[in-house]
Design a protein around this motif. Structure first.
Motif, short mmCIF file in Angstrom:
data_model
loop_
_atom_site.label_atom_id
_atom_site.label_comp_id
_atom_site.label_asym_id
_atom_site.label_seq_id
_atom_site.Cartn_x
_atom_site.Cartn_y
_atom_site.Cartn_z
N LEU A 374 7.58 -44.49 -25.03
CA LEU A 374 8.20 -44.62 -26.34
C LEU A 374 9.66 -45.03 -26.19
O LEU A 374 10.42 -44.40 -25.44
CB LEU A 374 8.12 -43.30 -27.11
N THR A 375 10.06 -46.07 -26.92
CA THR A 375 11.46 -46.53 -26.87
C THR A 375 11.92 -46.92 -28.28
O THR A 375 11.11 -47.04 -29.20
CB THR A 375 11.62 -47.76 -25.94
N LEU A 376 13.22 -47.14 -28.41
CA LEU A 376 13.77 -47.63 -29.68
C LEU A 376 13.84 -49.15 -29.72
O LEU A 376 14.28 -49.73 -30.72
CB LEU A 376 15.17 -47.04 -29.91
N ASP A 377 13.40 -49.81 -28.65
CA ASP A 377 13.42 -51.28 -28.62
C ASP A 377 12.51 -51.83 -29.72
O ASP A 377 11.36 -51.41 -29.85
CB ASP A 377 12.93 -51.79 -27.26
N GLU A 378 13.04 -52.76 -30.49
CA GLU A 378 12.26 -53.38 -31.56
C GLU A 378 11.55 -54.61 -31.01
O GLU A 378 11.80 -55.75 -31.42
CB GLU A 378 13.17 -53.72 -32.75
N ASP A 379 10.63 -54.36 -30.09
CA ASP A 379 9.86 -55.41 -29.44
C ASP A 379 8.38 -55.21 -29.74
O ASP A 379 7.96 -54.10 -30.07
CB ASP A 379 10.09 -55.38 -27.92
N PRO A 380 7.59 -56.26 -29.60
CA PRO A 380 6.14 -56.09 -29.78
C PRO A 380 5.58 -55.08 -28.79
O PRO A 380 6.10 -54.93 -27.68
CB PRO A 380 5.59 -57.50 -29.53
#
Length: 399
Positions: A374-380
């Protein structure tokens, strides 16, 4: 104040309605337990239950002080029961009633009574009390407002990133959303913190050194997500000129956990399938309280995200542990009726070295249970040999 819907907790109450168990809602003060009971009362009335068959008493309210006496309470409730019809008893802060387990057991023996209790410290279900109610109660552990409840309650789904910034920047206690400015918020959180420390901790444990307790609280708040031992706490505080022994540090951490201010998480050896006796992690019940205690200088995005993920998992009734696999650590091992899931949490993994480091612990797990980064990166969403990388905010909205 408009109520924010609490669907998980409401579904638990509705599922257990009229079941021959005492429903006990526990949680930190001002997390919404009384409001949940009021919403449940309204739900019952909407379904046709007559209001005279619902008795709701908050024992923190001085208006009901006479009913803190068990004989007076028993006599009053007995006079309100309608034979042959279900009476719903909803008692807030039941620990304020002297010898309450004996009174509750007496009500429990009457088949026409359905009982719901709330309490703000774990003492109410400890030791002798748990024995007296043994086999007769179900505990529902309630947390403050989750990210999903916050987003849905304020219609913020169009911008999850902005909603998250506001969520961790303010507080998750329901009434905090009534505060219009930071000064009011700080005063509210400060008052709540003092009530927890003075009423739920000092009143129960008679702490001799309140300044030392405060030092332990601040230390734990500053070290969310870090492995801790009472020896480490004692050594560090003593080195800073605040001498404390290991037993006192352990006692203070127990006090903080029983007031639900801190939430301890045990370590689990994934390969050895056994719990480890040393080193736990602690998470704080509310990031707003942490900011009040430490200020903004300790605003570590990654560790705050880890704290929020923990609260999300705990708030959906899952068992949660810190995983150990060889020399590596898995942030969370989550277990529920659907099985086991492993989680690793990082603010960002756009740097390849960071990505490989975060994947390494998940890759070292020999079984085939789901593994999620889980990350905050707004990636697909991405997949790394069966390990799913998911945006943490989108994941929270599905819990």
């Amino acid at each position: 104040m408009n109520f924010i819907e609490r669907p998980y907790y409401m579904s638990r109450l509705l599922t257990l309605r009229n079941k021959r168990v005492i429903k006990v809602i526990t949680g930190v003060r001002r997390s919404g337990k009384s409001t949940l009971l009021e919403m449940f009362r309204q739900k019952l009335m909407e379904e046709g239950v007559d209001d005279k068959h619902i008795i709701h008493i908050n024992f923190d309210d001085y208006e009901y002080v006479e009913y803190r006496d068990p004989k007076a309470l028993y006599s009053y409730i007995k006079s309100q029961i309608h034979p042959g019809e279900t009476t719903y008893l909803m008692f807030d802060e039941i620990q304020n009633v002297k010898d309450f387990p004996e009174v509750i057991n007496s009500f429990y023996l009457k088949p026409e009574i359905d009982i719901y209790l709330t309490g703000s410290n774990a003492y109410m279900l400890s030791g002798e009390i748990a024995t007296l109610l043994s086999g007769r109660y179900v505990e529902i552990k309630m947390l403050p407002i989750s990210f999903k409840e916050y987003v849905n309650g304020f219609n913020l789904a169009n911008s999850l990133a902005e909603a998250y910034r506001r969520y961790i920047d303010w507080s998750t206690f329901p009434y905090a959303y009534e505060m219009n400015d930071r000064k009011s918020l700080r005063e509210y959180l400060s008052g709540l913190y003092s009530t927890i420390v003075l009423k739920d901790i000092n009143q129960r444990y008679r702490i001799a050194d309140m300044m030392m307790l405060e030092s332990v609280i601040r230390f734990a708040a500053d070290n969310i997500g870090n492995l801790m031992s009472t020896k480490r706490i004692a050594d560090i505080l003593t080195a800073e000129g605040r001498k404390i022994d290991i037993k006192t540090a352990e006692r203070y951490l127990t006090c903080l956990a029983e007031s639900f201010l801190l939430m301890p998480v045990r370590r689990f050896d994934i390969k050895g399938k056994q719990f480890l006796k040393t080193l736990e992690k602690y998470y704080i019940i509310d990031i707003g309280l942490r900011s009040m205690l430490l200020g903004r200088k300790n605003f570590d995005v990654g560790r705050i995200l880890e704290n929020i993920v923990y609260l999300t998992l705990a708030g959906s009734g899952k068992e949660i542990y810190i995983g150990k696999t060889g020399d590596m650590e898995v942030d969370f091992v989550s277990i529920d009726e659907n099985g086991t899931t492993y989680y690793q949490v990082a603010a960002t993994v756009r740097d390849n070295a960071t990505l490989l480091r975060e994947l390494a612990s998940l890759r070292s797990i020999p079984d085939h249970h789901p593994k999620i980064l889980l990350t905050l990166d707004e990636d697909p969403e991405a997949d790394y040999d069966g390990i799913r990388r998911i945006n943490a905010l989108e994941w929270m909205m599905k819990q």
